[in-house]
Write an enzyme that holds these catalytic residues in place. Structure first.
Site, PDB file in Angstrom:
ATOM      1  CG  ASP A  55      60.291  45.489  46.289  1.00 41.91           C
ATOM      2  OD1 ASP A  55      60.219  45.364  45.045  1.00 41.91           O
ATOM      3  OD2 ASP A  55      59.633  46.346  46.920  1.00 41.91           O
ATOM      4  CG  HIS A 110      66.339  49.608  44.588  1.00 39.47           C
ATOM      5  ND1 HIS A 110      65.675  50.439  45.454  1.00 39.47           N
ATOM      6  CD2 HIS A 110      65.378  48.895  43.948  1.00 39.47           C
ATOM      7  CE1 HIS A 110      64.373  50.253  45.349  1.00 39.47           C
ATOM      8  NE2 HIS A 110      64.162  49.311  44.452  1.00 39.47           N
TER       9      HIS A 110
END
Length: 426
Positions: free
Chosen positions: A276, A29
């Site tokens: 992540d 994102h």
């Protein structure tokens, strides 16, 4: 040098003749606010959407990667009118991931927004990294010598372990050794946003903080010094399994479709929005984490992995690209660095690429993550069934025993009556 001069144009020409048959895009994102807290009123005002939510910068970042994908694939590979059957847009259910992929889709297709699929967070083993697996507590115990109280805290809040890794890395840093109580993750984001930060948080401290922050991510994503094949498998194994199966399915479809009687267009462009903690193990599974990110560095916002599958003279190949910076409009070719792929080659044969990551693939991460719980539930269910069977058998035998006892008593009484009758007659 002369060899390269002749080979390079040949490669460019060959790729121009290739037929693209599927594309998978996986990205983190865009820019967000700190998850736990901010360090100043200025930061609180800047991150006005709230903790963990996207910033206005992210919207621009998402538009840029949307433009990159549009220029590369819309019209030339997928229909610009946005045909849902050609696309799969799939997101983690977390708002920042959903907002990012929606903005990307809006940019790629001007008149229509691609439908975005998602599932509830507890059930999403595709794009939400699982941190509460039972085996991870044992791994973390080995890494940090956890006490029983630590284990209880880790079960309630896995990020307790990330904090331990952060403090360990901070203590080992010469620059940040005395800063273990500082909110380093927030300071990194605030400095990136151009906000005021303490004077001690200079460029050197900032760079060192990125490495320290990576260590906190590494333990949660099972990479680096905390590498665990099983940990990587439950976090990214299902996504890997899906992508590799998709590639093989597309190749088989095109092999059957030599005469053009069937369509192989379904979901030929797939876009995934995630975190992540999934990008790290995904890169590690492919064998390109350090080549893509550098040593001990986390992935940046809207970093992306792009996997293209193509036919060249009817032979299937794969190319892998990485986009490391949210401002990049170019892609880095990582194909020759992928595990099992021929080094320094522009193309990787599909059969080699799909054999890259066997130890990191799973079709059932839920089972692997909650193995003990699942076994316990199965055990409990089996025991209950056996118990009912035993009770049923016991009841049946008891009824038989009662009937036999009744018949035996009746027979005995009849015998006694008969004997008495005979005696009276005599």
């Amino acid at each position: 040098m002369r060899v390269l001069f002749y080979v390079f144009p040949f490669v460019i020409f060959a790729l121009s003749q290739a037929q693209l048959i599927s594309v998978h895009v996986i990205f983190r994102h865009g820019a967000r606010a700190p998850v736990l807290n901010v360090t100043s009123e200025e930061a609180k005002s800047y991150f006005y959407r709230g903790l963990g939510q996207l910033t206005d910068v992210c919207i621009e970042q998402a538009k840029l990667i949307g433009k990159v994908l549009k220029d590369r694939y819309v019209n030339t590979f997928v229909d610009a009118r946005m045909l849902p059957t050609q696309l799969l847009f799939r997101s983690s259910p977390v708002e920042r991931c959903l907002m990012t992929i929606q903005t990307v889709g809006n940019t790629m297709f001007v008149n229509s927004t691609p439908p975005v699929q998602t599932v509830a967070k507890p059930d999403d083993f595709l794009l939400v990294p699982k941190l509460d697996c039972a085996f991870q507590i044992d791994e973390w115990t080995n890494f940090f010598n956890l006490t029983e109280n630590d284990k209880k805290q880790a079960k309630k809040n896995p990020w307790f372990i990330s904090e331990k890794a952060l403090r360990r890395a901070t203590a080992a840093s010469q620059t940040l050794q005395q800063r273990s109580d500082e909110n380093l993750p927030a300071l990194i984001l605030e400095k990136d946003a151009g906000l005021a930060v303490p004077s001690w948080f200079n460029e050197e401290a900032y760079k060192e903080s990125l490495t320290v922050f990576y260590k906190a991510l590494a333990v949660m994503s099972s990479v680096g010094e905390y590498k665990s094949s099983k940990g990587i498998r439950v976090k990214t194994g299902l996504l890997l399994d899906k992508i590799l199966n998709d590639i093989q399915e597309k190749v088989r479809c095109h092999e059957k479709n030599q005469k053009g009687h069937i369509s192989c267009d379904r979901h030929k462009l797939q876009v995934f929005s995630t975190h992540d903690l999934l990008i790290l193990p995904f890169l590690d599974a492919l064998g390109i984490r350090e080549a893509a990110l550098g040593e001990d560095l986390p992935p940046k916002f809207l970093s992306a992995i792009i996997i293209e599958t193509m036919l060249l003279d009817d032979i299937p190949f794969v190319k892998v690209f990485y986009r490391g910076d949210p401002r990049d409009i170019t892609l880095r070719d990582m194909t020759g660095l992928v595990r099992n792929c021929p080094p320094n080659q522009a193309l990787c044969p599909v059969n080699l690429f799909t054999s890259c990551c066997g130890e990191f693939i799973t079709a059932d991460p839920r089972r692997e993550c909650y193995e003990e719980k699942a076994d316990q539930q199965l055990h409990n269910w089996t025991m209950t069934t056996v118990s009912w069977i035993l009770i049923g058998i016991s009841a049946f035998l008891l009824i038989i025993l009662i009937i036999m006892s009744y018949l035996a008593v009746r027979y005995k009484n009849r015998s006694v009556v008969t004997i008495k009758k005979v005696c009276l007659e005599n």
